[in-house]
Design a protein around this motif. Structure first.
Motif, mmCIF file in Angstrom:
data_model
loop_
_atom_site.group_PDB
_atom_site.id
_atom_site.type_symbol
_atom_site.label_atom_id
_atom_site.label_comp_id
_atom_site.label_asym_id
_atom_site.label_seq_id
_atom_site.Cartn_x
_atom_site.Cartn_y
_atom_site.Cartn_z
ATOM 1 N N GLU A 1 -7.926 11.755 -7.978
ATOM 2 C CA GLU A 1 -7.704 11.787 -9.429
ATOM 3 C C GLU A 1 -6.762 12.958 -9.716
ATOM 4 O O GLU A 1 -7.111 14.109 -9.436
ATOM 5 C CB GLU A 1 -9.047 11.963 -10.163
ATOM 6 N N PRO A 2 -5.564 12.667 -10.249
ATOM 7 C CA PRO A 2 -4.565 13.741 -10.400
ATOM 8 C C PRO A 2 -5.016 14.922 -11.276
ATOM 9 O O PRO A 2 -4.861 16.071 -10.883
ATOM 10 C CB PRO A 2 -3.354 13.031 -11.000
ATOM 11 N N ALA A 3 -5.550 14.661 -12.477
ATOM 12 C CA ALA A 3 -5.956 15.769 -13.360
ATOM 13 C C ALA A 3 -7.357 16.207 -12.969
ATOM 14 O O ALA A 3 -8.323 15.490 -13.187
ATOM 15 C CB ALA A 3 -5.922 15.320 -14.820
ATOM 16 N N LEU B 1 10.781 4.638 -1.480
ATOM 17 C CA LEU B 1 10.493 6.072 -1.491
ATOM 18 C C LEU B 1 10.585 6.492 -2.959
ATOM 19 O O LEU B 1 11.614 6.315 -3.604
ATOM 20 C CB LEU B 1 11.512 6.835 -0.640
ATOM 21 N N GLU B 2 9.475 7.034 -3.468
ATOM 22 C CA GLU B 2 9.372 7.315 -4.906
ATOM 23 C C GLU B 2 9.603 8.792 -5.207
ATOM 24 O O GLU B 2 9.202 9.660 -4.425
ATOM 25 C CB GLU B 2 7.962 6.895 -5.326
ATOM 26 N N ASP B 3 10.203 9.055 -6.359
ATOM 27 C CA ASP B 3 10.381 10.415 -6.867
ATOM 28 C C ASP B 3 10.812 11.391 -5.766
ATOM 29 O O ASP B 3 10.189 12.435 -5.559
ATOM 30 C CB ASP B 3 9.101 10.907 -7.557
ATOM 31 N N GLY C 1 11.123 7.418 -12.091
ATOM 32 C CA GLY C 1 11.043 7.175 -13.529
ATOM 33 C C GLY C 1 9.671 7.195 -14.165
ATOM 34 O O GLY C 1 9.545 6.890 -15.345
ATOM 35 N N GLU C 2 8.616 7.596 -13.418
ATOM 36 C CA GLU C 2 7.293 7.588 -14.070
ATOM 37 C C GLU C 2 7.206 8.613 -15.189
ATOM 38 O O GLU C 2 6.355 8.482 -16.056
ATOM 39 C CB GLU C 2 6.169 7.772 -13.046
ATOM 40 N N VAL C 3 8.064 9.644 -15.173
ATOM 41 C CA VAL C 3 8.034 10.607 -16.285
ATOM 42 C C VAL C 3 9.114 10.306 -17.330
ATOM 43 O O VAL C 3 9.240 11.030 -18.313
ATOM 44 C CB VAL C 3 8.163 12.088 -15.806
ATOM 45 N N VAL D 1 0.834 -1.201 0.000
ATOM 46 C CA VAL D 1 0.000 0.000 0.000
ATOM 47 C C VAL D 1 0.866 1.247 0.000
ATOM 48 O O VAL D 1 1.803 1.371 0.801
ATOM 49 C CB VAL D 1 -0.917 0.022 1.255
ATOM 50 N N ARG D 2 0.548 2.183 -0.895
ATOM 51 C CA ARG D 2 1.214 3.486 -0.889
ATOM 52 C C ARG D 2 0.442 4.395 0.051
ATOM 53 O O ARG D 2 -0.786 4.484 -0.052
ATOM 54 C CB ARG D 2 1.221 4.079 -2.306
ATOM 55 N N VAL D 3 1.140 5.072 0.967
ATOM 56 C CA VAL D 3 0.442 5.946 1.910
ATOM 57 C C VAL D 3 0.810 7.409 1.658
ATOM 58 O O VAL D 3 1.971 7.767 1.513
ATOM 59 C CB VAL D 3 0.729 5.554 3.381
HETATM 60 O O1 EZ4 Z 1 0.948 12.169 -10.435
HETATM 61 O O2 EZ4 Z 1 0.001 9.930 -13.012
HETATM 62 O O3 EZ4 Z 1 2.750 7.480 -8.672
HETATM 63 N N1 EZ4 Z 1 1.857 8.022 -9.242
HETATM 64 C C1 EZ4 Z 1 1.828 9.317 -9.526
HETATM 65 C C2 EZ4 Z 1 0.658 9.783 -10.369
HETATM 66 C C3 EZ4 Z 1 1.016 11.007 -11.193
HETATM 67 C C4 EZ4 Z 1 0.069 11.139 -12.354
HETATM 68 C C5 EZ4 Z 1 0.526 12.213 -13.306
HETATM 69 O O4 EZ4 Z 1 -0.141 12.127 -14.524
HETATM 70 O O5 EZ4 Z 1 2.707 10.036 -9.152
HETATM 71 O O6 EZ4 Z 1 -0.457 10.030 -9.561
#
Ligand code: EZ4
Ligand code: CO
Length: 419
Positions: free
Chosen positions: A186-188, A252-254, A278-280, A163-165
Motif C-alpha cells: 500500500e503506497p501511502a 517500462l513505466e515512469d 503519465g500516472e501523475v 503482471v508487474r514485477v
Molecule cells: O505510487 O498510486 O503504478 N503505480 C504506482 C502507484 C503510485 C501511487 C501513488 O499514489 O506507481 O503505486
C-alpha cells in the motif's frame, strides 16, 4: 430570404435536462482515504465521482466544497461538456492535480447520471463495446527473487495474463513497490512521510537479473511490466531499457520524471523497450509532446487525475493519431468509482492498451458496492445503468479521514530524490 426563427427562451428551457439540486463531498477511510462527490438532480437521480488525490485528499475536498459545489447548484445536469469547460476555463486557474481531480469528480458523476437517465451502462453511451473485456495487469512483488516468483505464480494462478514485477534490491534499504510487512503493498503508509534510502546504481545492476529470473521461470507468454517510479535520469533509463530488451517487457513505466517531456527523446534513441508514463499527469498538455513525437507507447493518465471521462476521451483520441495506446493508472488510491468509470472507458476506446488493477481491501469494496468483476485476466464493468459503482454513505461515515502520506526517498548521501 426569410431569417430562421430564433427560439424563445422558453423553448430552449424546455430542452433542458434535470437541474442539479444537491452536490456533496464525502471523505471516508475504509482502509485508506477516498474523496467522493455525490450529485443529485431534480429528477431524483444521483451520480457519484471520485476525486481522490493520494496524500492531499482534503485539498480536493475543500476545492470542491468551497469553490465548485456552489456553482453546480441549479445547473443543467445534462450539459457535461459545458460544465467541464465552465470549471476549466471559467475558473481562470487551469490544470494542476487538485483542480483536475475536482473536475474529474464532477465529470464522472455527471456521466453516471446521464447513463442512468438513458438506462444504459456508461460504455454504451461512449460508443459501445470495443472488445470482450478489459485486459488488466496486477502487481507481484517480493523481498527477494524467490518471493517475487512465488507472488507471480499466485497471480498467474488467479488468471492474470499480465503482471508487474517489483523486487527489493540487494544493498538498498527500500525499493518502490515492495510491501513492508506481511500484508499487501500500500503506497501511502505513514501518518508522516516515511523516509526511504535509494541507490539507482545498485538497482540498475540488479534489474536485468530480476527480469531474467522471472522469464526463466515463467517463459515469454506472460506479459511482464516494470515500474521505475521516476527514479532514473534519462541516460540511466536509456541504459536500463537497453539491458532489459532481451526480456521483452510489455512496458517500462515512469523511467524518468516527465515535466521535461523532451527527456524521453534521449531514452527513445537508445532502446526499443516500450515506454509508459503519465500516472501523475492531469492534462493533455502534460503529454502533448510525448505523444506527438511518439516518445512513448502507453499513456497512463487516469479518469480521476486527468479531468474525468471527458478529458480522458480527448487524450485517447489525440494519442490514437500517433499510435500511442492507453494504460490507465489503477492503484488502490483510485477509488472503486474511478475504477468502474475507467473500465467503461477502457471497454469503448479504440486505442486501449491495458489497465492497471490493484484490488481494494474488503472494507473499501463494502463501502463502494460495484458491478465490475474480474474473470480470466479480464475485467468487466458490468451491465448496471451508469458506471455501476455506488457509495454506502452510512458505512462510509464509520470510517473517518486519517492523515496518510506517501513516503519520500533520499539517496545514500542524504540528498532528496524522487519517490
Ligand atoms: O505510487 O498510486 O503504478 N503505480 C504506482 C502507484 C503510485 C501511487 C501513488 O499514489 O506507481 O503505486
Ligand atoms: Co507507477
Amino acid at each position: 430570404m426569410q431569417e430562421p426563427e430564433r427560439e424563445t427562451t422558453q423553448q430552449v428551457a424546455s430542452k433542458q435536462g434535470a437541474r442539479i439540486v444537491d452536490a456533496r463531498v464525502i471523505v471516508t477511510c475504509p482502509g485508506r482515504n477516498f474523496v467522493t462527490l455525490k450529485i443529485t438532480t431534480s429528477d431524483g437521480v444521483y451520480g457519484v465521482g471520485d476525486g481522490t488525490l493520494n496524500g492531499r485528499e482534503l485539498a480536493v475536498s475543500a476545492y470542491l466544497q468551497e469553490h465548485v459545489v456552489p456553482c453546480l447548484i441549479g445547473r443543467d445536469a445534462d450539459r457535461i461538456e459545458d460544465t467541464w469547460q465552465y470549471l476549466y476555463r471559467g475558473a481562470y486557474w487551469r490544470r494542476g492535480p487538485v483542480t483536475m481531480a475536482a473536475i474529474a469528480a464532477v465529470d464522472t458523476a455527471l456521466w453516471d447520471i446521464k447513463a442512468k437517465g438513458a438506462n444504459m451502462p456508461l460504455y454504451q453511451l461512449l460508443g459501445g463495446r470495443g472488445r470482450d473485456g478489459v485486459t488488466v495487469y496486477c502487481h507481484a512483488n517480493g523481498h527477494d527473487l524467490g518471493e517475487l516468483c512465488e507472488s507471480v505464480a499466485q497471480h498467474v494462478e488467479l488468471g492474470y495474463k499480465a503482471v508487474r514485477v517489483q523486487c527489493a534490491v540487494p544493498g538498498v534499504a527500500d525499493a518502490y513497490g515492495v510491501s513492508h510487512g506481511d500484508g499487501p503493498y500500500e503506497p501511502a503508509d505513514g501518518s508522516v512521510p516515511r523516509e526511504e534510502v535509494w541507490s539507482t546504481a545498485k538497482y540498475l545492476r540488479f534489474a536485468p537479473k530480476m527480469m531474467e529470473t522471472v522469464r526463466l521461470r515463467f517463459g515469454f507468454d506472460l506479459a511482464l511490466l516494470h515500474d521505475g517510479h521516476h527514479r532514473m535520469t534519462p541516460i540511466e533509463a536509456a541504459s536500463l531499457g537497453k539491458s532489459l530488451e532481451e526480456f521483452r517487457l510489455f512496458w517500462l513505466e515512469d523511467a524518468t520524471p516527465a515535466e521535461n517531456q523532451q527527456a524521453f527523446r534521449l531514452i527513445r534513441q537508445h532502446t526499443t523497450t516500450p515506454l509508459a508514463v503519465g500516472e501523475v499527469f492531469n492534462s493533455i498538455f502534460d503529454c502533448q509532446q510525448l505523444i506527438s513525437e511518439q516518445l512513448i507507447d502507453y499513456i497512463r493518465a487516469t479518469v480521476v487525475h486527468a479531468g474525468g471521462i471527458t478529458h480522458m476521451r480527448r487524450i485517447a483520441s489525440f494519442a490514437d493519431l500517433y499510435g500511442v495506446k492507453t494504460g490507465s493508472h489503477g492503484p488502490t488510491d483510485v477509488s472503486p468509482i474511478c475504477m468502474g468509470a475507467a473500465l467503461h472507458f477502457d471497454l469503448s476506446v479504440p486505442n486501449f492498451g491495458i489497465q492497471e488493477h490493484m484490488p481494494h481491501c474488503a472494507e473499501t469494496d463494502e463501502v463502494f458496492p460495484h458491478a465490475y468483476r474480474f474473470k480470466d485476466g479480464l475485467m468487466h464493468p458490468g451491465e448496471s445503468a451508469g458506471h455501476g459503482v455506488d457509495i454506502d454513505e452510512k458505512l462510509a461515515a464509520r470510517f473517518p479521514y486519517k492523515r496518510m502520506y506517501l513516503p519520500v526517498a533520499r539517496l545514500e548521501d542524504g540528498s532528496m530524490h524522487n519517490w
